[in-house]
Design a protein around this motif. Structure first.
Motif, mmCIF file in Angstrom:
data_model
loop_
_atom_site.group_PDB
_atom_site.id
_atom_site.type_symbol
_atom_site.label_atom_id
_atom_site.label_comp_id
_atom_site.label_asym_id
_atom_site.label_seq_id
_atom_site.Cartn_x
_atom_site.Cartn_y
_atom_site.Cartn_z
ATOM 1 N N LYS A 4 0.817 -1.210 0.000
ATOM 2 C CA LYS A 4 0.000 0.000 0.000
ATOM 3 C C LYS A 4 0.856 1.269 0.000
ATOM 4 O O LYS A 4 0.485 2.280 -0.580
ATOM 5 N N GLN A 34 0.457 4.232 -2.765
ATOM 6 C CA GLN A 34 0.267 5.624 -2.362
ATOM 7 C C GLN A 34 1.383 6.498 -2.923
ATOM 8 O O GLN A 34 1.143 7.594 -3.409
ATOM 9 N N GLU A 78 -1.678 12.630 -1.917
ATOM 10 C CA GLU A 78 -1.722 13.287 -0.613
ATOM 11 C C GLU A 78 -0.459 14.086 -0.306
ATOM 12 O O GLU A 78 -0.475 14.956 0.545
ATOM 13 N N SER A 107 0.812 7.214 -6.541
ATOM 14 C CA SER A 107 -0.225 8.236 -6.680
ATOM 15 C C SER A 107 0.331 9.628 -6.366
ATOM 16 O O SER A 107 0.070 10.583 -7.098
ATOM 17 N N ASP A 108 1.103 9.712 -5.280
ATOM 18 C CA ASP A 108 1.661 11.007 -4.884
ATOM 19 C C ASP A 108 2.605 11.572 -5.937
ATOM 20 O O ASP A 108 2.508 12.749 -6.294
ATOM 21 N N PHE A 154 -6.097 4.994 -4.429
ATOM 22 C CA PHE A 154 -5.116 5.803 -3.715
ATOM 23 C C PHE A 154 -5.083 7.152 -4.415
ATOM 24 O O PHE A 154 -4.896 7.215 -5.632
#
Length: 159
Positions: free
Chosen positions: A81, A85, A136, A88-89, A133
């Protein structure tokens, strides 16, 4: 990730498919190919570290004006995970991961089931769930990490 141990259930892989130029074939499609000694923990760690930063390719696609609203990932690395993430970031795009990690095998099973009427495609696809995701990481941290990765790649290529 490809584990090229040259064996398969029925014998040698080379008896079924020549593996001599796999890296060149994948690179021809624009893939980032990293070949390492699979028996070296250090080499594997370096490859995974480089792979998690490979979202730069997606970023280049976005910079070129190519629309990208979602990245769909599958396979073993989707169990990580943190990696999903991070992708995605860095890519600044939603990464969508199916509940079934290995879609290749699942897809083959579905195709066989569809062809003989065992499975209904609409039912199967309606019941396929994905985790998402979303980006962030703040802009400053993302740029610093991406620039650090680019520097590491330049240094690796010059040594």
């Amino acid at each position: 990730m490809v584990d090229r141990n040259r064996l398969q259930i029925s014998g040698n892989t080379e008896d079924v498919m020549k593996l001599d130029s796999q890296e060149q074939r994948w690179a021809a499609f624009g893939w980032n190919v990293i070949s390492v000694d699979g028996n070296s923990i250090e080499a594997l760690d370096a490859a995974f570290t480089a792979a998690k930063h490979h979202a730069g390719t997606l970023r280049m696609a976005q910079d070129a004006g190519l629309p990208l609203s979602e990245l769909r990932a599958d396979g073993g690395p989707t169990a990580n995970k943190y990696l999903m993430q991070f992708q995605s970031d860095i890519a600044q795009v939603t990464v969508s991961v199916p509940d079934v990690a290995e879609l290749s095998g699942f897809g083959a099973a579905c195709a066989a089931g569809f062809s003989c009427g065992l499975y209904d495609p609409e039912t199967i696809f309606a019941n396929t769930h994905r985790s998402c995701f979303t980006p962030e990481m703040d802009h400053t941290e993302r740029e610093a990490r991406y620039n650090g990765w680019q520097k590491a790649v330049r240094q690796a290529l010059t040594h």
